[in-house]
Scaffold this motif. Structure first.
Motif, PDB file in Angstrom:
ATOM      1  N   HIS A  71       0.830  -1.214   0.000  1.00 13.84           N
ATOM      2  CA  HIS A  71       0.000   0.000   0.000  1.00 13.84           C
ATOM      3  C   HIS A  71       0.857   1.254   0.000  1.00 13.84           C
ATOM      4  O   HIS A  71       0.567   2.227  -0.693  1.00 13.84           O
ATOM      5  CB  HIS A  71      -0.937   0.006   1.212  1.00 13.84           C
ATOM      6  N   LEU A  76      -1.052   4.252  -1.914  1.00 16.54           N
ATOM      7  CA  LEU A  76      -2.389   4.191  -1.319  1.00 16.54           C
ATOM      8  C   LEU A  76      -2.333   4.614   0.142  1.00 16.54           C
ATOM      9  O   LEU A  76      -3.323   5.034   0.715  1.00 16.54           O
ATOM     10  CB  LEU A  76      -2.951   2.768  -1.414  1.00 16.54           C
ATOM     11  N   ASP A  96      -2.945  14.650  -2.293  1.00 22.59           N
ATOM     12  CA  ASP A  96      -3.918  13.622  -2.656  1.00 22.59           C
ATOM     13  C   ASP A  96      -4.199  13.612  -4.152  1.00 22.59           C
ATOM     14  O   ASP A  96      -4.257  12.574  -4.779  1.00 22.59           O
ATOM     15  CB  ASP A  96      -5.224  13.841  -1.894  1.00 22.59           C
ATOM     16  N   ARG A  97      -4.341  14.803  -4.725  1.00 17.40           N
ATOM     17  CA  ARG A  97      -4.688  14.869  -6.141  1.00 17.40           C
ATOM     18  C   ARG A  97      -3.551  14.334  -7.008  1.00 17.40           C
ATOM     19  O   ARG A  97      -3.752  13.539  -7.920  1.00 17.40           O
ATOM     20  CB  ARG A  97      -5.014  16.315  -6.513  1.00 17.40           C
ATOM     21  N   THR A 100      -3.417  10.654  -6.779  1.00 19.09           N
ATOM     22  CA  THR A 100      -4.479  10.043  -7.581  1.00 19.09           C
ATOM     23  C   THR A 100      -4.081  10.008  -9.049  1.00 19.09           C
ATOM     24  O   THR A 100      -4.239   8.983  -9.725  1.00 19.09           O
ATOM     25  CB  THR A 100      -5.784  10.835  -7.404  1.00 19.09           C
ATOM     26  N   LEU A 101      -3.566  11.128  -9.527  1.00 21.72           N
ATOM     27  CA  LEU A 101      -3.170  11.192 -10.936  1.00 21.72           C
ATOM     28  C   LEU A 101      -2.034  10.206 -11.213  1.00 21.72           C
ATOM     29  O   LEU A 101      -2.012   9.533 -12.244  1.00 21.72           O
ATOM     30  CB  LEU A 101      -2.736  12.615 -11.311  1.00 21.72           C
ATOM     31  N   ARG A 103      -1.486   7.433  -9.592  1.00 18.13           N
ATOM     32  CA  ARG A 103      -2.038   6.079  -9.582  1.00 18.13           C
ATOM     33  C   ARG A 103      -2.678   5.740 -10.914  1.00 18.13           C
ATOM     34  O   ARG A 103      -2.482   4.661 -11.453  1.00 18.13           O
ATOM     35  CB  ARG A 103      -3.082   5.928  -8.459  1.00 18.13           C
ATOM     36  N   ARG A 104      -3.445   6.682 -11.445  1.00 15.18           N
ATOM     37  CA  ARG A 104      -4.161   6.301 -12.652  1.00 15.18           C
ATOM     38  C   ARG A 104      -3.274   6.339 -13.893  1.00 15.18           C
ATOM     39  O   ARG A 104      -3.583   5.702 -14.884  1.00 15.18           O
ATOM     40  CB  ARG A 104      -5.426   7.143 -12.840  1.00 15.18           C
TER      41      ARG A 104
ATOM     42  N   VAL B 793      -8.034   3.328  -8.482  1.00 11.31           N
ATOM     43  CA  VAL B 793      -7.618   3.254  -9.878  1.00 11.31           C
ATOM     44  C   VAL B 793      -7.577   4.630 -10.527  1.00 11.31           C
ATOM     45  O   VAL B 793      -7.419   4.731 -11.742  1.00 11.31           O
ATOM     46  CB  VAL B 793      -8.492   2.302 -10.725  1.00 11.31           C
ATOM     47  N   GLY B 794      -7.723   5.670  -9.744  1.00  8.50           N
ATOM     48  CA  GLY B 794      -7.391   6.975 -10.297  1.00  8.50           C
ATOM     49  C   GLY B 794      -8.515   7.979 -10.407  1.00  8.50           C
ATOM     50  O   GLY B 794      -8.372   8.991 -11.080  1.00  8.50           O
ATOM     51  N   LEU B 877      -7.871   3.261   1.409  1.00  4.26           N
ATOM     52  CA  LEU B 877      -7.538   1.934   1.911  1.00  4.26           C
ATOM     53  C   LEU B 877      -8.652   1.339   2.747  1.00  4.26           C
ATOM     54  O   LEU B 877      -9.041   0.198   2.579  1.00  4.26           O
ATOM     55  CB  LEU B 877      -6.288   2.011   2.780  1.00  4.26           C
TER      56      LEU B 877
END
Lengths: 267, 883
Positions: A71, A76, A96-97, A100-101, A103-104, B793-794, B877
């Motif tokens: 994680h 994560l 966070d943003r 997220t970007l 991760r995707r 997943v984003g 999580l």
């Protein structure tokens, strides 16, 4: 097997030195849950790299910190101290943003269960990270993936109409759809029978060996770990061993040793 | 984050007490003693664990109960304080003498025969009478220093100043009493509003302009203002001259008793000396009558309206509360199944669900009562600021005003929970072992069929009722149609959401697509959520259509009937004006630009035993300015012993030209009249026309309500209007309006009414929105893991928020669209069913309905705001790990 612990520490050191080609790595990573007497050290100064183009399995008994390691390495979760990198990007510096970007765009995920969005079709689930990013999928790549996972006839179905194994194969396709730098899989076969599980693992293996991907998989199943190029062993939040070219038998033996040791360590 | 924690904790807490006492004794042996506490404890534990889930329900019940209680407390308080006010004000009057017969037409105050002041001498001689004073009351509108008239929405009272301070409810606080012609005393608040001061001179429109000088200021019952009315007192001689048709008459006589004589005794003695046409009543009775005639009628209508809208709000609340309970029960299937598997009886599970509902109901309703008292107190503070009468006194909180809202609130809340609770009780123990436990999402064929049948029957009945102007048929049809809409909601939801969500999916990409699919997940839930909003919006649209149709009808009437160029139009007594001087029409007629000017006055008389409103005018001139349709007989020959009647009215009574009728006037005279003419169109002229000559001997205070004016050929409307405006300045500058202005101003009341209705409906819409927000919150909770996956997943937080908000918008749009359709249809039916003459217009206001749609959609955004924010705060999580 105290020698195992010492060997692990040495291996971790050499791992850090060979990090030039790591797709993802953590350096002196510690994670502490809670404070004071209730504090639990889930990760204790772990340094490990996951080489690009390799299939790495993270093994360890329950509570060894293997999921926490994944994680944190995947962005994560955040570390209490130390650093986690995807490529050369230090995750602790991201909000966070940005996480997220990242991760995707650069990471793929396969979870143990509940891997798909029930309201979307198979095809939509596969391209979900791309759609969220507003990127148009590479049609040839995605078509190839669909061929590989063998679900060409089911693209318009909803996840509820698929078996668990089929759902997990869709999840693998989704994880690979955006050609991520690294795919993290968290017990991907935990909810599957051995046959379906074997298919999913073979798929992850092909992603690495035929498509040039990088996979990091958390598992507690020695036969699953045997699909990997290399296995890293965790116990009590510490990296204790690495094994290249694992077989199910060898992994199982190593694990049995930890169980005995882990039982003693828990006193 | 708290959601995930909550769900992890939920089953454990719920199961704990059940395990302890339920299985042991629950089945059969001692259900009375064993079952109730276990159910109660399980229910309360569930409530504690899921407080947030019931927040929406709680607020809906709270608001509904608070509104209802507030309305009732306010009504009681107003009634009590008006009672006290009138009682105090008239406490010095022991007996009132007035005309015995009252002629009433429609809802107006009615008229009585004036009392001749000659009677004063006779009454004064009655033993025990200490003082007698004539009381003269009429209409008088003040002209402000800028030349325009003081326009309040209440009555414009002009009266005589009664010198006996105990008979006079007004008390001088500044200056002196009126003694000379032209002297006037104003209520202090009236003077403030008009911007007039002691010593100023101005005009008083009675409606004939009278020059007055302000010599004193007064209070009423110790207050600066008396409700919403203005008050001007003249000398008795002036009042008789300007307010009464003839000198030597008064509206009533007020009598005060010597010390030691009771009201009843004095009244009996006075009655004995009166001619038969007059009656005596005690001051107390007179107060009660005045109170019920003025405050009472108004208050009853007003509080009834408020209670009706509280009812609509509670109906809307019922739907959203039911929905919440249904969802909560579905989400808790596994928990309930576990209880059942461990040995809890059906009754215990049902009981625990009901206990939960009852706890919410009692708490929310109880607090709602406090909220209601708060609302009433707030209104008490707010009304005077808005120029509304609300005498300051303590709030009157009656037991009924507390008991009824409390009972209604508990009933609505627990009643809404019964079906879901029964469903909870039916949970099979095996459901604990099943993987997913959502409520059935399918739509039964039975639902589609019964809905379609009810819908077809409802629409058919409504259309038949509307076409045949049979209101009962239309009403039954409307109720059936509404029921069909509710039943068919889940059938329509998938189609509607697909259509309404299409633009969202196209414009917002995968976020929009996810939002649309989420709204499609459970058609029943989506429909139930939207139904609450649908009902609110339907009522709003119904009134919008009704209002627009009434305005269109007025417009049509004016356009069809008004053949003049401009009109002088002023409200009369009770509507914030005193009417138009009868001398205005002749004065305007003398202008070189004017071809013809005719005034229309109003009178009340009994024709063949029933009170009717007469139009007092010059019928021949009128026929040139208003289109009266085909006239049979002769308008020119009406004279003093014939009247003209509109054809529909004549047909109803079987009259033709030459028929004979008896007309009884307020002055007690009964005279035979002939129907001299029958005209085709009543529109603006009214049903009965009488010449001024015939009316003059029986007239009350003389005033016109409308003056119609036509210009000579070649005179432009603008030039003519300017000339008329100049000519009416001495009359206090009443409004001169072109044809379209006249139509618009006639419809002004409708707009005021609609605004009030919309404000009241805002509460119902607010409750419906809370329902949407609550459903979304529950859905977010239910989809915790899915949301976690999307985030992993984003999906960015912004995208997740947008997804939840768009789902809210799609559901709100569904409810709004349904409500618009239903409301427009029922509005059409109402307009048609009540239009017995067949001349009314039907109009759909596109702008108003567009605004409703926009508000509905924006409301969806608002309703989705908080659930979206909560969803976006989920920890990725923990969300994935949640079960």
């Amino acid at each position: 097997m105290t020698g195992g612990v010492a060997a692990g520490a040495v291996t971790a050191g050499t791992g850090a030195a060979a990090d030039i080609t790591a797709a993802a790595r953590v350096v002196a990573a510690s994670k502490v849950y809670g404070t004071g007497d209730a504090a639990v050290r889930a990760l204790d100064a772990v340094t490990v790299g996951f080489p690009a183009g390799r299939f790495t399995a993270i093994m360890g008994p329950s509570g060894s910190g293997k999921s926490t390691l994944m994680h944190c390495a995947a962005g994560l979760d955040s570390l209490t101290s130390g650093a986690a990198y995807i490529g050369e990007t230090e995750l602790g510096a991201l909000g966070d943003r940005q996480l997220t970007l990242l991760r995707r765009e650069r990471v793929g995920f396969v979870f143990q269960s509940f891997n798909l969005v029930p309201t979307l079709t198979v095809a939509e689930n596969i391209t979900l990270p791309l759609d969220l990013a507003g990127r148009s999928p590479d049609a040839a790549w995605v078509d190839g993936l669909i061929d590989v996972v063998g679900l060409g006839g089911r693209l318009r179905h909803r996840p509820g109409e698929l078996s668990g194994g089929q759902q997990q194969r869709v999840a693998v396709a989704r994880a690979l759809a955006g050609r991520p730098e690294v795919v993290f899989a968290d017990e991907p076969t935990g909810n599957l029978d051995s046959h379906s599980g074997g298919e999913v693992l073979a798929l992850l293996g092909r992603a690495v060996r035929e498509m040039g991907g990088t996979v990091v998989m958390v598992t507690h199943d020695p036969s699953a770990a045997a699909h990997a190029d290399e296995v890293v062993f965790l116990a009590d939040g510490r990296l204790v061993d690495r094994m290249t070219g694992p077989t199910a038998g060898a992994v199982l033996d190593r694990m049995k040793a930890f169980d005995g040791r882990g039982g003693g360590g828990a006193q | 984050m708290s959601t995930a924690a909550e769900s992890a904790r939920g089953p454990g807490q719920g199961a704990g007490p059940g395990h302890g006492s339920g299985p042991g004794r629950g089945s059969g042996t001692a259900p009375g003693t064993g079952a109730a506490p276990a159910s109660l404890r399980i229910g309360l534990a569930g409530l504690r664990a899921h407080k947030r889930r019931f927040a929406g329900t709680f607020v809906a019940v709270f608001l509904g109960v608070a509104f209802l209680a507030g309305t009732m407390v306010m009504g009681d308080t107003l009634r009590a304080s008006f009672g006290a006010l009138f009682g105090d004000a008239n406490s010095g009057t022991d007996t009132v003498v007035r005309g015995a017969d009252q002629i009433k037409a429609g809802r107006g105050p009615g008229v009585r025969e004036p009392v001749p002041t000659d009677l004063i001498a006779a009454v004064r001689k009655v033993p025990g009478v200490a003082a007698v004073a004539p009381d003269i009351e009429g209409a008088g509108q003040l002209v402000k220093p800028d030349g325009t008239s003081l326009d309040t929405k209440g009555p414009t009272v002009a009266a005589n100043w009664i010198d006996d301070p105990r008979l006079n409810p007004y008390h001088l606080v500044d200056g002196r009493a009126p003694t000379r012609p032209g002297d006037a005393v104003l209520l202090r608040d009236t003077a403030t509003q008009a911007g007039l001061h002691l010593g100023d001179t101005t005009l008083l429109r009675t409606p004939d302009p009278v020059r007055i000088r302000i010599v004193g200021l007064a209070t009423f019952g110790g207050q600066d203002k008396q409700g919403g009315s203005t008050y001007t007192a003249l000398t008795t001689a002036d009042a008789q001259r300007y307010l009464m048709p003839r000198p030597g008459e008064a509206t009533t006589l007020k009598v005060r008793a010597d010390a030691g004589i009771g009201q009843a005794e004095l009244t009996r003695r006075v009655a004995a000396v009166l001619p038969a046409r007059f009656e005596a009543l005690t001051g107390q009775q007179a107060s009660t009558e005045t109170e019920s005639a003025t405050a009472g009628t108004f208050l009853t209508a007003f509080t009834t309206l408020l209670v009706v809208f509280a009812g609509i709000a509670l109906l809307v609340a019922t739907f959203s509360i039911h929905n919440t309970f249904a969802i909560v029960v579905a989400q808790r299937t596994r928990e309930n199944a576990l209880l059942r598997a461990l040995g809890a009886t059906r009754r215990q599970v049902l009981g625990s669900a009901l206990a939960e509902a009852a706890a919410v109901a009692v708490t929310a309703s109880g607090l709602g009562l406090l909220g209601g008292i708060g609302i009433a107190a707030g209104l008490q503070a707010l009304f005077p600021a808005a120029g509304f009468p609300f005498p300051d006194s303590g709030l009157v909180i009656k037991a009924v005003a507390m008991a009824v809202p409390l009972a209604v609130g508990v009933l609505v809340c627990v009643g809404s929970a019964v079906l879901p609770a029964v469903r909870a009780g039916r949970t099979a123990p095996i459901a604990a072992l099943r993987d997913s436990a959502a409520e059935s999402v399918g739509v039964s064929r039975w639902r589609a069929l019964s809905g379609a049948v009810a819908g077809a029957a409802g629409v058919t009945l409504t259309v038949i009722g509307a076409a045949g102007t049979t209101v009962p048929a239309a009403a039954v049809g409307a109720v059936l149609t509404l029921a069909a809409f509710v039943v068919l909601g889940p059938v329509a939801a998938p189609v509607a959401v697909r259509v309404l969500g299409a633009p969202v999916a196209r414009l917002r990409g995968v976020t929009g697509r996810l939002a649309r699919r989420n709204a499609l997940r459970s058609p029943r839930r989506t429909a139930a959520t939207a139904t609450a909003l649908m009902i609110g919006v339907a009522v709003v649209s119904l009134f919008a259509v009704l209002g627009a149709s009434m305005k269109a009808t007025l417009n049509q009437t004016v356009n069809r009937s008004f053949a003049g160029d401009v009109a002088v139009n002023e409200p009369v007594y009770g509507a914030g004006g005193s009417g138009i001087s009868p001398r205005l029409a002749p004065a305007v007629a003398k202008l070189p630009q004017v071809q013809q000017a005719v005034g229309l006055g109003r009178g009340i008389a009994e024709i063949d035993g029933a009170g009717r409103q007469l139009t007092v005018t010059d019928p021949v001139a009128l026929s040139r300015l208003l289109d009266l349709g085909t006239v049979r007989g002769s308008l020119a020959g009406l004279g003093t012993r014939s009247i003209a009647v509109a054809r529909p009215e004549a047909d109803k009574h079987g009259w033709t030209t030459g028929s004979r009728v008896t007309i009884a006037f307020a002055d007690g005279q009964r005279l035979p009249f002939t129907i001299g003419a029958v005209y085709g169109q009543a529109d603006l002229a009214g049903d009965y026309l009488m010449t001024r000559a015939a009316w003059a001997p029986h007239r009350t205070q003389d005033k016109d309500t409308l003056v119609a004016i036509s210009f000579r050929p070649g005179v432009s409307i603008a030039a003519g209007k300017a000339a008329v405006e100049k000519a009416v300045v001495p009359f206090g500058s009443p409004d001169v309006q072109t044809k379209s202005e006249y139509a618009t101003s006639s419809a002004a009341g409708i707009n005021t009414f609609l605004t009030l209705i919309y404000a009241l409906l805002a509460l119902a819409v607010l409750i419906a929105l809370l329902g949407i927000a609550n459903t979304l919150t529950l859905a977010v909770h239910e989809r915790t893991r899915e949301l976690g996956l999307l985030r992993a997943v984003g999906q960015t937080r912004a995208q997740l928020r947008a997804m939840v908000r768009w789902e809210s918008v799609v559901v709100a749009a569904f409810g709004t669209a349904g409500g618009l359709g239903l409301g427009a249809f029922l509005g059409w039916a109402l307009v048609r069913a009540t239009d017995s003459s067949g001349t009314g217009a039907f109009a759909v206001p596109p702008v108003s309905l567009g605004v409703v749609l926009l508000v509905g959609v924006l409301a969806g955004v608002l309703a989705g705001w908080r659930p979206a924010r909560r969803a976006a705060r989920l920890d990725v999580l923990r969300a994935i790990a949640a079960d």
